[in-house]
Design a protein around this motif. Structure first.
Motif, PDB file in Angstrom:
ATOM      1  N   SER A   1      43.786 -58.847  32.261  1.00  0.00           N
ATOM      2  CA  SER A   1      43.707 -59.520  32.782  1.00  0.00           C
ATOM      3  C   SER A   1      43.359 -60.511  32.385  1.00  0.00           C
ATOM      4  N   ASN A   2      42.427 -60.408  30.875  1.00  0.00           N
ATOM      5  CA  ASN A   2      42.256 -61.287  29.491  1.00  0.00           C
ATOM      6  C   ASN A   2      42.262 -61.003  28.358  1.00  0.00           C
ATOM      7  N   PRO A   3      43.094 -60.927  27.260  1.00  0.00           N
ATOM      8  CA  PRO A   3      43.881 -59.715  26.190  1.00  0.00           C
ATOM      9  C   PRO A   3      42.234 -60.158  25.448  1.00  0.00           C
ATOM     10  N   GLU A   4      41.180 -61.280  25.143  1.00  0.00           N
ATOM     11  CA  GLU A   4      40.993 -61.469  24.600  1.00  0.00           C
ATOM     12  C   GLU A   4      39.489 -60.234  24.351  1.00  0.00           C
ATOM     13  N   ARG A   5      39.429 -60.028  25.573  1.00  0.00           N
ATOM     14  CA  ARG A   5      38.351 -58.908  26.100  1.00  0.00           C
ATOM     15  C   ARG A   5      39.101 -57.035  25.794  1.00  0.00           C
ATOM     16  N   THR A   6      38.088 -55.921  25.878  1.00  0.00           N
ATOM     17  CA  THR A   6      38.469 -54.478  25.249  1.00  0.00           C
ATOM     18  C   THR A   6      38.343 -54.458  26.561  1.00  0.00           C
ATOM     19  N   SER A   7      39.164 -53.667  26.832  1.00  0.00           N
ATOM     20  CA  SER A   7      39.399 -52.740  28.035  1.00  0.00           C
ATOM     21  C   SER A   7      40.095 -51.006  27.615  1.00  0.00           C
ATOM     22  N   CYS A   8      40.115 -49.823  27.805  1.00  0.00           N
ATOM     23  CA  CYS A   8      40.364 -48.688  27.955  1.00  0.00           C
ATOM     24  C   CYS A   8      40.763 -48.005  28.516  1.00  0.00           C
ATOM     25  N   THR A   9      41.585 -47.504  28.147  1.00  0.00           N
ATOM     26  CA  THR A   9      42.449 -45.826  28.830  1.00  0.00           C
ATOM     27  C   THR A   9      41.895 -44.785  28.223  1.00  0.00           C
ATOM     28  N   THR A  10      41.770 -44.309  29.353  1.00  0.00           N
ATOM     29  CA  THR A  10      40.485 -42.967  29.265  1.00  0.00           C
ATOM     30  C   THR A  10      41.269 -42.031  29.627  1.00  0.00           C
TER      31      THR A  10
ATOM     32  N   VAL B   1      30.275 -43.519  30.750  1.00  0.00           N
ATOM     33  CA  VAL B   1      29.170 -43.257  28.704  1.00  0.00           C
ATOM     34  C   VAL B   1      30.704 -43.744  27.731  1.00  0.00           C
ATOM     35  N   ALA B   2      31.133 -43.113  27.749  1.00  0.00           N
ATOM     36  CA  ALA B   2      32.473 -43.658  27.435  1.00  0.00           C
ATOM     37  C   ALA B   2      33.145 -44.956  27.217  1.00  0.00           C
ATOM     38  N   GLU B   3      33.158 -45.533  28.210  1.00  0.00           N
ATOM     39  CA  GLU B   3      34.274 -46.400  28.633  1.00  0.00           C
ATOM     40  C   GLU B   3      33.062 -47.334  28.225  1.00  0.00           C
ATOM     41  N   THR B   4      31.527 -47.449  28.497  1.00  0.00           N
ATOM     42  CA  THR B   4      31.264 -48.539  28.100  1.00  0.00           C
ATOM     43  C   THR B   4      30.762 -48.611  27.145  1.00  0.00           C
ATOM     44  N   ILE B   5      30.842 -47.400  26.260  1.00  0.00           N
ATOM     45  CA  ILE B   5      30.592 -47.230  24.637  1.00  0.00           C
ATOM     46  C   ILE B   5      31.838 -47.872  23.811  1.00  0.00           C
ATOM     47  N   THR B   6      33.099 -47.669  24.505  1.00  0.00           N
ATOM     48  CA  THR B   6      34.299 -47.916  23.967  1.00  0.00           C
ATOM     49  C   THR B   6      34.766 -50.098  24.788  1.00  0.00           C
ATOM     50  N   ARG B   7      34.105 -50.620  25.413  1.00  0.00           N
ATOM     51  CA  ARG B   7      34.366 -51.836  25.779  1.00  0.00           C
ATOM     52  C   ARG B   7      33.413 -52.536  24.334  1.00  0.00           C
ATOM     53  N   GLN B   8      31.958 -52.005  24.258  1.00  0.00           N
ATOM     54  CA  GLN B   8      31.460 -52.826  23.276  1.00  0.00           C
ATOM     55  C   GLN B   8      31.552 -52.955  21.746  1.00  0.00           C
ATOM     56  N   ILE B   9      32.078 -51.319  21.768  1.00  0.00           N
ATOM     57  CA  ILE B   9      32.015 -51.253  19.951  1.00  0.00           C
ATOM     58  C   ILE B   9      34.125 -51.348  19.705  1.00  0.00           C
TER      59      ILE B   9
END
Length: 139
Positions: A60-69, A86-94
């Motif tokens: 939805s916004n390519p400037e933001r990080t999302s993740c595939t888990t 936990v994994a998705e919270t950290i992946t999105r931030q880091i």
């Protein structure tokens, strides 16, 4: 590599959140290419699930990080709920790949116990993010 040279290639962290049977321990090893996490706690620490979360641009916004888990739970375990969060919270931030091996268990857990373990897992993850952002420059 040996000795000091090898230890410069990674950094380890340890955090805990909560008290008593709701205590959650997060141990992490951060490398340039990703973060490996052990998330254990409750009354019976164990291995209940393994999760791998990979960063990608948000649809939805390519400037933001999302993740595939990807999630690998052991039969009759619900540890993947905390591990995935936990994994998705950290992946999105880091914006790095993250693995979480999790095992949190309280005998005869109530819904309130589960919510508290989830909150404490999130709090430990936020502590890690804060420490890593101070230690490293992530793109």
């Amino acid at each position: 590599m040996q000795g000091e040279d090898f230890r410069k290639m990674f950094k380890t962290y340890q955090f805990q959140a909560g008290t008593g049977k709701h205590t959650v321990y997060l141990m992490a090893t951060a490398t340039e290419s990703g973060i490996m996490i052990h998330l254990i706690g409750g009354e019976v620490p164990h291995l209940g699930a393994v999760v791998l979360s990979l960063p990608r641009p948000s649809r939805s916004n390519p400037e933001r990080t999302s993740c595939t888990t990807s999630v690998l739970p052991l039969a009759a375990h619900k540890d993947e709920l905390a591990a995935k969060m936990v994994a998705e919270t950290i992946t999105r931030q880091i914006s790095k790949p993250v693995t979480v091996a999790a095992g949190l268990h309280i005998k005869n857990a109530t819904q309130k116990d589960i919510i508290t373990l989830m909150q404490n897992s999130r709090n430990a993850a936020l502590q890690l993010i804060d420490a890593m952002q101070k230690d490293f420059s992530f793109s």
